[in-house]
Design a protein around this motif. Structure first.
Motif, PDB file in Angstrom:
ATOM      1  N   MET A  30      34.126  67.448  86.998  1.00  0.00           N
ATOM      2  CA  MET A  30      35.230  66.484  86.998  1.00  0.00           C
ATOM      3  C   MET A  30      36.452  67.165  86.385  1.00  0.00           C
ATOM      4  O   MET A  30      36.382  67.740  85.311  1.00  0.00           O
ATOM      5  N   SER A  31      37.555  67.128  87.101  1.00  0.00           N
ATOM      6  CA  SER A  31      38.772  67.669  86.493  1.00  0.00           C
ATOM      7  C   SER A  31      39.695  66.497  86.193  1.00  0.00           C
ATOM      8  O   SER A  31      39.972  65.665  87.045  1.00  0.00           O
ATOM      9  N   PHE A  32      40.131  66.443  84.967  1.00  0.00           N
ATOM     10  CA  PHE A  32      40.909  65.302  84.491  1.00  0.00           C
ATOM     11  C   PHE A  32      42.391  65.612  84.513  1.00  0.00           C
ATOM     12  O   PHE A  32      42.810  66.714  84.198  1.00  0.00           O
ATOM     13  N   SER A  33      43.193  64.627  84.886  1.00  0.00           N
ATOM     14  CA  SER A  33      44.639  64.760  84.699  1.00  0.00           C
ATOM     15  C   SER A  33      45.189  63.427  84.197  1.00  0.00           C
ATOM     16  O   SER A  33      44.755  62.365  84.637  1.00  0.00           O
ATOM     17  N   ASN A  34      46.110  63.519  83.266  1.00  0.00           N
ATOM     18  CA  ASN A  34      46.719  62.320  82.700  1.00  0.00           C
ATOM     19  C   ASN A  34      47.581  61.629  83.739  1.00  0.00           C
ATOM     20  O   ASN A  34      48.036  62.255  84.695  1.00  0.00           O
ATOM     21  N   PRO A  35      47.852  60.320  83.531  1.00  0.00           N
ATOM     22  CA  PRO A  35      48.771  59.613  84.422  1.00  0.00           C
ATOM     23  C   PRO A  35      50.150  60.286  84.421  1.00  0.00           C
ATOM     24  O   PRO A  35      50.509  60.969  83.459  1.00  0.00           O
ATOM     25  N   SER A  36      50.909  60.055  85.477  1.00  0.00           N
ATOM     26  CA  SER A  36      52.264  60.612  85.570  1.00  0.00           C
ATOM     27  C   SER A  36      53.166  59.974  84.520  1.00  0.00           C
ATOM     28  O   SER A  36      52.840  58.934  83.946  1.00  0.00           O
ATOM     29  N   ARG A  37      54.326  60.584  84.288  1.00  0.00           N
ATOM     30  CA  ARG A  37      55.304  60.027  83.334  1.00  0.00           C
ATOM     31  C   ARG A  37      55.666  58.588  83.702  1.00  0.00           C
ATOM     32  O   ARG A  37      55.770  57.724  82.841  1.00  0.00           O
ATOM     33  N   GLU A  38      55.879  58.354  84.987  1.00  0.00           N
ATOM     34  CA  GLU A  38      56.252  57.009  85.433  1.00  0.00           C
ATOM     35  C   GLU A  38      55.119  56.016  85.159  1.00  0.00           C
ATOM     36  O   GLU A  38      55.357  54.895  84.702  1.00  0.00           O
ATOM     37  N   GLN A  39      53.878  56.445  85.407  1.00  0.00           N
ATOM     38  CA  GLN A  39      52.725  55.574  85.132  1.00  0.00           C
ATOM     39  C   GLN A  39      52.593  55.306  83.633  1.00  0.00           C
ATOM     40  O   GLN A  39      52.298  54.182  83.222  1.00  0.00           O
ATOM     41  N   LEU A  40      52.825  56.346  82.807  1.00  0.00           N
ATOM     42  CA  LEU A  40      52.748  56.165  81.355  1.00  0.00           C
ATOM     43  C   LEU A  40      53.811  55.178  80.871  1.00  0.00           C
ATOM     44  O   LEU A  40      53.545  54.331  80.021  1.00  0.00           O
ATOM     45  N   LYS A  41      55.001  55.293  81.428  1.00  0.00           N
ATOM     46  CA  LYS A  41      56.097  54.393  81.039  1.00  0.00           C
ATOM     47  C   LYS A  41      55.725  52.943  81.361  1.00  0.00           C
ATOM     48  O   LYS A  41      55.870  52.047  80.527  1.00  0.00           O
ATOM     49  N   GLU A  42      55.208  52.725  82.566  1.00  0.00           N
ATOM     50  CA  GLU A  42      54.803  51.387  82.997  1.00  0.00           C
ATOM     51  C   GLU A  42      53.670  50.863  82.097  1.00  0.00           C
ATOM     52  O   GLU A  42      53.684  49.712  81.659  1.00  0.00           O
ATOM     53  N   LEU A  43      52.721  51.724  81.818  1.00  0.00           N
ATOM     54  CA  LEU A  43      51.581  51.374  80.974  1.00  0.00           C
ATOM     55  C   LEU A  43      52.066  50.933  79.586  1.00  0.00           C
ATOM     56  O   LEU A  43      51.645  49.901  79.073  1.00  0.00           O
ATOM     57  N   LEU A  44      52.964  51.692  78.981  1.00  0.00           N
ATOM     58  CA  LEU A  44      53.490  51.344  77.659  1.00  0.00           C
ATOM     59  C   LEU A  44      54.300  50.051  77.700  1.00  0.00           C
ATOM     60  O   LEU A  44      54.236  49.249  76.770  1.00  0.00           O
ATOM     61  N   GLN A  45      55.058  49.846  78.767  1.00  0.00           N
ATOM     62  CA  GLN A  45      55.847  48.613  78.880  1.00  0.00           C
ATOM     63  C   GLN A  45      54.938  47.385  78.967  1.00  0.00           C
ATOM     64  O   GLN A  45      55.292  46.321  78.486  1.00  0.00           O
ATOM     65  N   GLN A  46      53.765  47.546  79.587  1.00  0.00           N
ATOM     66  CA  GLN A  46      52.845  46.413  79.760  1.00  0.00           C
ATOM     67  C   GLN A  46      51.952  46.196  78.539  1.00  0.00           C
ATOM     68  O   GLN A  46      51.303  45.171  78.412  1.00  0.00           O
ATOM     69  N   THR A  47      51.916  47.159  77.637  1.00  0.00           N
ATOM     70  CA  THR A  47      51.033  47.087  76.471  1.00  0.00           C
ATOM     71  C   THR A  47      51.670  46.274  75.355  1.00  0.00           C
ATOM     72  O   THR A  47      52.811  46.503  74.985  1.00  0.00           O
ATOM     73  N   LYS A  48      50.889  45.321  74.833  1.00  0.00           N
ATOM     74  CA  LYS A  48      51.356  44.522  73.704  1.00  0.00           C
ATOM     75  C   LYS A  48      50.495  44.769  72.471  1.00  0.00           C
ATOM     76  O   LYS A  48      50.992  44.912  71.370  1.00  0.00           O
TER      77      LYS A  48
END
Length: 143
Positions: free
Chosen positions: A1-19
């Motif tokens: 399994m090769s892992f890659s982190n979410p893209s910058r745009e995905q990270l931004k969206e993820l943080l915006q949705q996190t409470k």
């Protein structure tokens, strides 16, 4: 399994949705990185839930011995534990229905990533949530 982190745009969206962020391994010692990062995230508007069996309150929040002891939903589980402990944390994060497993800078576990991804969670590894948040949301959290 090769892992890659979410893209910058995905990270931004993820943080915006996190409470609500449960921080596994959050220390009550102000000198520790986990404390400094969590304090900064709290000031940015996130609700920080400490998970540490050796404390009762950190950052003016009730501290829980484990993720399973938290009596309300958690959006993101931020992990300040050594890599070898993260598969167990991932399993608990899956059980409580968290959406994101975030392993802090220097923490990497393919096994933990596999456990979380198999349950449909987003996984971020070897990244500092505070650094990412200040780069992606420099003016604070706008929901």
């Amino acid at each position: 399994m090769s892992f890659s982190n979410p893209s910058r745009e995905q990270l931004k969206e993820l943080l915006q949705q996190t409470k609500t962020i449960a921080v596994v391994g959050l220390s009550d010692n102000r000198e520790r990185v986990s404390y400094m990062v969590s304090e900064a995230m709290k000031k940015k508007g996130y609700r920080i839930i400490p998970v540490n069996p050796n404390a009762t309150e950190i950052l003016d929040e009730t501290c829980y011995p484990s993720l399973s002891d938290i009596p309300f939903p958690i959006d993101l589980v931020n992990v300040f534990r050594r890599s070898e402990y993260t598969p167990e944390v991932a399993e608990e994060a899956v059980k409580i229905g968290a959406k994101v497993l975030w392993l802090q800078l220097g923490i990497f576990s393919e096994e933990a990533a596999h456990i979380a991804e198999a349950a449909g969670m987003t996984v971020v590894m070897d990244r500092c949530i505070k650094v990412e948040d200040s780069i992606l949301l420099p003016n604070g959290k706008q929901a």
